[in-house]
Design a protein around this motif. Sequence first.
Motif, short mmCIF file in Angstrom:
data_model
loop_
_atom_site.label_atom_id
_atom_site.label_comp_id
_atom_site.label_asym_id
_atom_site.label_seq_id
_atom_site.Cartn_x
_atom_site.Cartn_y
_atom_site.Cartn_z
N ILE A 140 -2.61 -4.56 -37.68
CA ILE A 140 -2.26 -3.18 -38.03
C ILE A 140 -0.95 -3.14 -38.80
CG2 ILE A 140 -1.63 -0.93 -37.09
CD1 ILE A 140 -4.60 -1.55 -36.89
N VAL A 141 0.04 -3.89 -38.35
CA VAL A 141 1.33 -3.93 -39.05
C VAL A 141 1.15 -4.51 -40.44
CG1 VAL A 141 3.65 -4.95 -39.04
CG2 VAL A 141 2.68 -4.04 -36.92
N ALA A 142 0.33 -5.54 -40.56
CA ALA A 142 0.14 -6.21 -41.85
C ALA A 142 -0.49 -5.30 -42.89
CB ALA A 142 -0.71 -7.47 -41.67
N MET A 143 -1.35 -4.36 -42.46
CA MET A 143 -2.04 -3.50 -43.42
C MET A 143 -1.39 -2.12 -43.55
SD MET A 143 -5.45 -2.10 -41.45
CE MET A 143 -6.05 -3.69 -40.89
N ALA A 144 -0.36 -1.83 -42.75
CA ALA A 144 0.20 -0.48 -42.71
C ALA A 144 0.69 0.01 -44.06
CB ALA A 144 1.33 -0.42 -41.68
N GLY A 145 1.43 -0.84 -44.77
CA GLY A 145 1.98 -0.44 -46.06
C GLY A 145 0.91 -0.06 -47.06
N GLU A 146 -0.19 -0.81 -47.07
CA GLU A 146 -1.26 -0.54 -48.02
C GLU A 146 -2.00 0.75 -47.70
OE1 GLU A 146 -3.78 -3.95 -49.04
OE2 GLU A 146 -2.40 -5.20 -47.90
N GLY A 148 -0.48 3.53 -46.75
CA GLY A 148 0.42 4.66 -46.95
C GLY A 148 1.29 4.99 -45.76
N ALA A 149 1.35 4.10 -44.76
CA ALA A 149 2.19 4.33 -43.59
C ALA A 149 3.52 3.59 -43.75
CB ALA A 149 1.48 3.86 -42.33
N ASP A 150 4.49 3.96 -42.94
CA ASP A 150 5.79 3.29 -42.93
C ASP A 150 5.66 2.07 -42.01
OD1 ASP A 150 8.42 2.43 -42.43
OD2 ASP A 150 9.23 4.42 -42.75
N ASP A 151 5.55 0.88 -42.60
CA ASP A 151 5.28 -0.31 -41.79
C ASP A 151 6.42 -0.65 -40.85
OD1 ASP A 151 7.02 -1.13 -43.77
OD2 ASP A 151 5.72 -2.71 -44.56
N ARG A 152 7.63 -0.19 -41.15
CA ARG A 152 8.76 -0.44 -40.24
C ARG A 152 8.57 0.32 -38.94
NH1 ARG A 152 12.93 1.69 -44.60
NH2 ARG A 152 11.28 3.26 -44.52
N LEU A 153 8.22 1.61 -39.04
CA LEU A 153 8.01 2.40 -37.83
C LEU A 153 6.73 1.98 -37.11
CD1 LEU A 153 9.00 5.95 -39.15
CD2 LEU A 153 10.42 4.24 -38.02
N VAL A 154 5.70 1.61 -37.86
CA VAL A 154 4.46 1.13 -37.24
C VAL A 154 4.74 -0.14 -36.42
CG1 VAL A 154 2.18 0.13 -37.69
CG2 VAL A 154 2.92 2.15 -38.96
N ALA A 155 5.53 -1.06 -36.99
CA ALA A 155 5.88 -2.28 -36.26
C ALA A 155 6.64 -1.96 -34.99
CB ALA A 155 6.71 -3.20 -37.16
N PHE A 156 7.60 -1.05 -35.08
CA PHE A 156 8.37 -0.65 -33.89
C PHE A 156 7.45 -0.11 -32.79
CE2 PHE A 156 10.19 3.21 -31.86
CZ PHE A 156 11.07 2.58 -30.99
N MET A 157 6.53 0.79 -33.16
CA MET A 157 5.65 1.40 -32.16
C MET A 157 4.64 0.40 -31.60
SD MET A 157 4.96 5.25 -33.64
CE MET A 157 4.81 4.89 -35.38
N GLN A 158 4.07 -0.42 -32.48
CA GLN A 158 3.07 -1.38 -32.04
C GLN A 158 3.65 -2.40 -31.05
OE1 GLN A 158 -0.23 -2.07 -32.42
NE2 GLN A 158 -0.60 -0.14 -33.47
N TYR A 159 4.80 -2.96 -31.38
CA TYR A 159 5.33 -4.02 -30.53
C TYR A 159 6.05 -3.49 -29.31
CZ TYR A 159 3.47 -7.23 -33.78
OH TYR A 159 2.56 -7.93 -34.54
N LEU A 160 6.46 -2.21 -29.36
CA LEU A 160 6.93 -1.58 -28.13
C LEU A 160 5.76 -1.41 -27.16
CD1 LEU A 160 9.24 -0.29 -26.56
CD2 LEU A 160 8.69 1.89 -27.68
N ILE A 254 5.01 -11.99 -42.01
CA ILE A 254 4.83 -10.54 -41.88
C ILE A 254 6.06 -9.91 -41.24
CG2 ILE A 254 3.50 -8.78 -40.67
CD1 ILE A 254 1.04 -10.59 -41.11
N GLY A 255 6.60 -10.55 -40.21
CA GLY A 255 7.78 -10.01 -39.55
C GLY A 255 8.97 -9.90 -40.49
N LEU A 256 9.18 -10.93 -41.31
CA LEU A 256 10.29 -10.89 -42.28
C LEU A 256 10.07 -9.79 -43.32
CD1 LEU A 256 11.11 -14.66 -42.97
CD2 LEU A 256 12.58 -12.96 -41.87
N GLN A 257 8.84 -9.66 -43.80
CA GLN A 257 8.54 -8.63 -44.80
C GLN A 257 8.90 -7.24 -44.27
OE1 GLN A 257 7.57 -8.42 -47.84
NE2 GLN A 257 6.53 -6.45 -48.09
N VAL A 258 8.54 -6.98 -43.02
CA VAL A 258 8.83 -5.67 -42.43
C VAL A 258 10.32 -5.55 -42.12
CG1 VAL A 258 8.36 -4.16 -40.47
CG2 VAL A 258 6.50 -5.46 -41.50
#
Length: 369
Positions: A140-146, A148-160, A254-258
């Motif tokens: 989900i994090v890997a495809m978030a940017g494509e 139209g979502a904010d992959d930074r916030l998606v990563a925060f929510m997913q891994y929390l 992926i983590g570094l990209q985000v």
Amino acid sequence: MRQHATGSATPHRVRQLTALAALGLATAVAGFALDHAGLPSSYLFAALLVGLAAALTLPRVTAVPAVLFRASQAVVGVSLGAQVRSSSLSALAHSWLPVTLVSVGTLLISLAAGKVLARVTFVDEPTGALGMVAGGASGIVAMAGELGADDRLVAFMQYLRVLVVVLLTPLLIPILFPGHHGGSLPGQSTLGDVKGWLLTIGIAGTGWFAAGRVHLTAGTLLAPMVLAAAVVLAIPDGEFNVPDLLQEIAFAGIGLQVGLRFTMDTLRSLGTLLLPVLASIVGIIVACFGLALLLHATADVTLLDAYLATTPGGLFAVVAVAFGAGANTTFILGVQALRLLVMVLLAPVAVRRLTAGARAQSRLAPDEP
């Protein structure tokens, strides 16, 4: 002129490669430490933290090259698809209808939680929806940017969510199911085997090429995932494991990209999101327990098996707990793998519909005076 341009570009390329090597080394050290501390997805977490620290402290920090990020997406896609096991899915044959309904129900619960989160916070609906999707966090994090979502916030929510589930599950098992306890899952070799390397590289490359041909949104991850699942299910002796080394490198990419895309404004916004996101995660956990009760009532499984099968995330940690608790790991892994495929395949469709609906509403809305 061409020689001069080439000569001036060379030092920049060297600096970029040096910076990436330094970030990679820092990620490896931090990931090793977090792994020994027992943190799930340790190298992806480490890469996020290293990337975030670099983005906030170093001016003009380098970005992850597009080709490396795409390759990371492809390998993560293979990792997700390779988790499907024919033996696990065959165990679901007699319960396919309730299991399918539970998988789709989890997606609907996730989307509803994301919609509520978007209503009460500043996040948009695609970001809220993808952030709350209960399964396949790395995909989900890997495809978030494509999407139209904010992959930074998606990563925060997913891994929390993953962290909360992983921490709570071993604590809840003795409380909800006395006599059972958590356990640990035996690990595989870091380097893997030749079969794993060849299939991972071959499927990732083929899926990447196919995605480019059909111009599929988030296809660099989805195409390898579908191909890997097809190989596992359709070919005799097709089951394989992605080598840990290659998988962790992909997660780190992926983590570094985000992480490198974080800013001080983004960091400040995480503080205001923490409580609403935690409340949403708790709501999803409670709702998924309701799905577990439904699965227990409609399928020939114990409530413990149903609970672990519907836990919203933390696949490897849940399977490890299942081993230690003496649960039906084959059934649990089958349900979790099926749900993961449903989430990662259908979430992009749902998000595109949300985006299209928002655009249509904005076009129909009257202009402000």
